[in-house]
Design an enzyme around this catalytic site. Structure first.
Site, short mmCIF file in Angstrom:
data_model
loop_
_atom_site.label_atom_id
_atom_site.label_comp_id
_atom_site.label_asym_id
_atom_site.label_seq_id
_atom_site.Cartn_x
_atom_site.Cartn_y
_atom_site.Cartn_z
N HIS A 77 0.86 -1.18 0.00
CA HIS A 77 0.00 0.00 0.00
C HIS A 77 0.89 1.23 0.00
O HIS A 77 1.93 1.25 0.64
CB HIS A 77 -0.89 0.03 1.25
CG HIS A 77 -1.80 1.21 1.29
ND1 HIS A 77 -3.01 1.22 0.65
CD2 HIS A 77 -1.64 2.44 1.85
CE1 HIS A 77 -3.57 2.42 0.82
NE2 HIS A 77 -2.77 3.17 1.54
N ASP A 156 -14.97 1.67 6.16
CA ASP A 156 -13.84 2.47 5.69
C ASP A 156 -14.16 3.12 4.36
O ASP A 156 -13.84 4.28 4.13
CB ASP A 156 -12.58 1.62 5.55
CG ASP A 156 -11.45 2.42 4.90
OD1 ASP A 156 -10.98 3.38 5.53
OD2 ASP A 156 -11.08 2.11 3.75
N ARG A 163 -13.94 11.67 3.89
CA ARG A 163 -12.67 12.34 4.22
C ARG A 163 -12.11 13.07 3.00
O ARG A 163 -11.55 14.16 3.12
CB ARG A 163 -11.64 11.30 4.70
CG ARG A 163 -11.82 10.86 6.14
CD ARG A 163 -10.92 9.68 6.47
NE ARG A 163 -9.53 9.98 6.21
CZ ARG A 163 -8.61 9.07 5.86
NH1 ARG A 163 -8.94 7.81 5.69
NH2 ARG A 163 -7.37 9.43 5.67
N SER A 178 -7.44 3.20 8.37
CA SER A 178 -7.97 2.96 7.03
C SER A 178 -7.09 1.96 6.28
O SER A 178 -7.57 0.96 5.73
CB SER A 178 -8.03 4.29 6.26
OG SER A 178 -8.39 4.06 4.92
N LYS A 182 -8.11 -2.35 5.80
CA LYS A 182 -8.25 -2.91 4.44
C LYS A 182 -7.25 -4.04 4.22
O LYS A 182 -7.57 -5.08 3.66
CB LYS A 182 -8.00 -1.83 3.38
CG LYS A 182 -9.15 -0.85 3.21
CD LYS A 182 -9.02 -0.03 1.95
CE LYS A 182 -7.92 0.98 2.00
NZ LYS A 182 -8.34 2.35 2.24
#
Length: 386
Positions: A77, A156, A163, A178, A182
């Site tokens: 990520h 989320d 957001r 977040s 995930k």
């Protein structure tokens, strides 16, 4: 609960469940959640609040079980940056070396498109995959990049969209919860997190990046997942292309071994960590395998396989846009390229979103034609605007 967080008091798990699950089920309104998220941005969260929030996010939906996979599944990520197309490059590299990658990605956050927007810019590319399709594809070709399914961490997804449009994207606790909810719900055995720092990133300072890395590793330990982090620069855009289709073309150039530079180097670092975790080898050994995969075009072949498997048609990938050349109004040496200003420019051309329902223009974006340190003569083209 909103007032308590606004007064900088610690919330219990029950209070966090009340407001977040209430928001998921439409009992808490957008404007209330916006105020609450802003209070978190201003007053921060304790570790115990962050662990509780991550768990509430995970338990809001299903968890993907990838234990049937013959190899370890490694995920990555990036906290997002300008021109960050690393997933498009790294996932095929790692999968080409026999380490499975099952990645759930998001849409645009802030100024630029997210990984899913970039993939969706390839004609007919399917990003909404069912759990059965994800599992079959993971077994068949060892790589999947899909949008967050409705059933995985739906809370989320809903909070993330809010957001994005309420200037609450840059809270370290919210970012950590977040990302990790995930990643844990996606079922990977190991996770590499690339934390971007600088003007074009959510995280502006090295100190904040180190705090985020620390929290992410703590959450990983809490769930018994191996997590490694990278802190990388985002004061200048990553690569030359900013914009969805433009970035796909640049990713292809890297996979075809046509491009070197910071983007290539960052991808090597992320991929090496992932392969090292997946094969239980040193990062140095993994790096050799990664470079070899690019040079032998194995990574590019895997990218083509991924696109084809998810229905994409690269033959039809073309950019339809007017192109404007931006020329230097003086001579000298290029000292800096401000990632945030380039991101704002790219968004104003249509490559990002102002609201969560807005359409992106996949053709729009910016191509930088010069690099920092280049000698510039008056009249030289500095960038092309699409």
């Amino acid at each position: 609960i909103i007032r308590k967080k606004a007064c900088n008091l610690e919330l219990t798990r029950e209070e966090l469940e009340t407001i977040f699950n209430g928001y998921l089920h439409d009992e808490v309104k957008d404007y209330q959640m916006s105020a609450f998220l802003m209070a978190i941005c201003i007053n921060d969260m304790s570790d115990s609040e962050i662990f509780a929030l991550t768990d509430i996010f995970i338990k809001s939906g299903d968890v993907l079980d990838l234990s049937f996979m013959p190899s370890k599944v490694i995920d990555k990520h990036s906290t997002g940056g300008v021109g960050d197309k690393t997933t498009l490059i790294v996932a095929p590299i790692v999968a080409s070396l026999g380490v499975a990658v099952v990645k759930m990605s998001g849409r645009g956050l802030g100024y630029t498109g997210g990984t899913i927007d970039k993939l969706e810019s390839i004609p007919n590319f399917k990003v909404d995959l069912s759990e059965d399709v994800i599992k079959k594809q993971a077994l068949d070709i060892g790589v999947v990049v899909t949008s967050q399914s409705e059933d995985l961490v739906p809370l989320d997804k809903k909070v993330y969209a809010l957001r994005d449009v309420t200037a609450t994207t840059n809270s370290i606790p919210l970012i950590a919860s977040s990302i990790m909810s995930k990643k844990i719900a996606s079922g990977a055995d190991g996770i590499v997190i690339d934390i971007k720092v600088g003007s074009g990133a959510l995280i502006k300072t090295r100190k904040e990046a180190e705090r985020l890395a620390n929290i992410i590793i703590k959450i990983g330990n809490y769930y018994q997942k191996e997590v490694r982090t990278i802190i990388s620069d985002m004061n200048t855009p990553l690569g030359r292309c900013i914009g969805n289709k433009l970035e796909v073309f640049e990713a292809i150039d890297v996979l075809q071994n046509k491009v070197k530079g910071p983007l290539y180097d960052t991808c090597l670092e992320i991929a090496s960590k992932m392969v090292s975790m997946g094969k239980n080898i040193s990062e140095k050994e993994a790096l050799k395998e990664v470079v070899s995969s690019i040079e032998r075009k194995e990574a590019y072949k895997k990218f083509l396989q991924l696109v084809k498997y998810q229905g994409g048609d690269l033959e039809k990938l073309e950019i339809k846009a007017r192109v404007y050349n931006i020329k230097a109004n003086k001579s000298g040496v290029l000292k800096n390229i401000d990632a945030l200003e380039i991101a704002k420019l790219s968004k104003s051309l249509g490559a990002g979103r102002n609201s969560k329902d807005e359409e992106i223009d996949y053709n729009a974006g910016v191509v930088l034609t010069k690099e920092i340190g280049d000698k510039i003569s008056e009249g030289d083209i500095l960038a092309n605007l699409y």
